[in-house]
Design an enzyme around this catalytic site. Structure first.
Site, PDB file in Angstrom:
ATOM      1  CB  SER A 127       9.985 -14.778  18.837  1.00 26.06           C
ATOM      2  OG  SER A 127      10.703 -13.568  18.969  1.00 26.06           O
ATOM      3  CE1 TYR A 152      12.365 -15.556  14.150  1.00 28.20           C
ATOM      4  CE2 TYR A 152      12.133 -13.696  15.644  1.00 28.20           C
ATOM      5  CZ  TYR A 152      12.404 -15.029  15.434  1.00 28.20           C
ATOM      6  OH  TYR A 152      12.700 -15.844  16.498  1.00 28.20           O
TER       7      TYR A 152
END
Length: 335
Positions: A127, A152
């Site tokens: 990501s 995350y």
């Protein structure tokens, strides 16, 4: 090839599976169909794959160690596209354990399955969030990513480190893809485009964080899926030019690579909202709010490494991509 696609009922997983099936690969789709968002959307995505020649589906969580061990032993995959994960930056603030279970334990199970069963190449989702507190633009794979600002992001950085370890120890070719704000038809309901479109059509105000002073490298789903497949087709190899004295984060003497996959054309959030307004045909009521914990004010992908490796650069203009989403949304929800 016989390819395992985890998260096959997800936004990116469905589109990647469609490309693989369309060219004649055998796809085993895995998903646990959890309720992080409406499972009906996941089932409807899955329905677009079910029944197509070469597709089979397994409902399983990647954190189920015994189940994953059986799956790899029975299926003998050639390659793996690992997209299943607990997504969302904001959700991680209230539900941290979900990220450890899915993104760390689950990824461990994927690596072990690949290691023990002769998988030729693992391509997995990282990501843009790994860049965290880095403000040097555009984000490059050659930059350090040591200051995550959400759990995350930390789990995605951990995935890259875990993959490198397996590439080094077991010569397992692994490639991580740092996705930059993926959007388009069949997108996730927790993403800005979906939330904004729904609210505008229902006549409700939209929450605009950081008082609208956000910039995102929005990347269209078809570009993302094409990039994933092109990367899958070229397994990572050891970089003969790697110099341990300089330790460039983008290079390794192991068969390991990591790439940005973004549009390389960052858009101001207010311009993105304007594109939605144009596509919907009405103006949004805006509720301006401060920057949320875990968010970053800007993203911008340097995609030269991906282009050099695969010959591919994402290219969908944001106004057209937004219009495509709004058309899908109106048709899917009959509004």
């Amino acid at each position: 090839m016989k390819v395992l696609v985890t998260g096959a009922a997800g936004f990116i997983g469905m589109h990647v599976s469609q490309i693989l099936l369309g060219r004649g690969d055998e796809v085993v789709g895995l998903d646990n169909l959890n309720d992080y968002y409406d499972p009906q959307l996941k089932r409807d995505r899955l329905a677009r794959l079910t029944g197509r020649p070469g597709f089979s589906f397994v409902q399983l969580s990647v954190e189920d160690r015994a189940g994953m061990e059986r799956l790899f032993a029975e299926q003998k995959f050639d390659r793996v596209v690992h997209l299943a994960a607990q997504a969302g930056v904001r959700y991680s603030l209230q539900n941290p354990h979900a990220y450890i279970d899915s993104n760390i334990v689950g990824f461990m199970n994927i690596l072990e399955g690949c290691r023990h069963h002769g998988v030729q190449h693992l391509a997995y989702a990282s990501s843009s969030s790994v860049y965290g507190g880095n403000v040097r633009m555009p984000f490059s794979e050659h930059h350090g990513v040591d200051h995550p600002v959400s759990l995350y992001a930390a789990t995605k950085k951990a995935n890259e480190l875990m993959a490198h370890t397996y590439s080094h120890l077991y010569r397992l070719p692994t490639t991580g893809l740092r996705f930059f704000t993926v959007y388009g038809p069949w997108g996730r309901p927790d993403m800005a485009l979906f939330l904004f479109t729904k609210a505008i059509l229902e006549g409700r105000p939209i929450d605009v964080f950081n008082h609208g002073q956000m910039i995102r490298d929005f990347t269209y789903i078809d570009d993302i899926a094409e990039g994933v497949v092109r990367v899958l087709d070229r397994p990572a190899t050891a970089d003969e030019g790697y110099d341990a004295m300089t330790a460039d984060p983008a290079r390794s003497d192991a068969p390991y690579r990591v790439f940005n996959i973004g549009n390389h054309d960052p858009v101001k959030l207010m311009d993105f909202i304007h594109a939605i307004e144009q596509a919907v045909g009405r103006e949004a009521q805006k509720n301006f709010l401060p920057l949320q914990d875990g968010d970053v004010p800007a993203t911008h992908a340097d995609v030269e490494e991906l282009a050099a490796w695969t010959g591919f650069k994402p290219a969908m203009p944001v106004p057209q991509g937004v219009a495509n989403f709004v058309a899908w949304y109106r048709d899917y929800f009959k509004v």
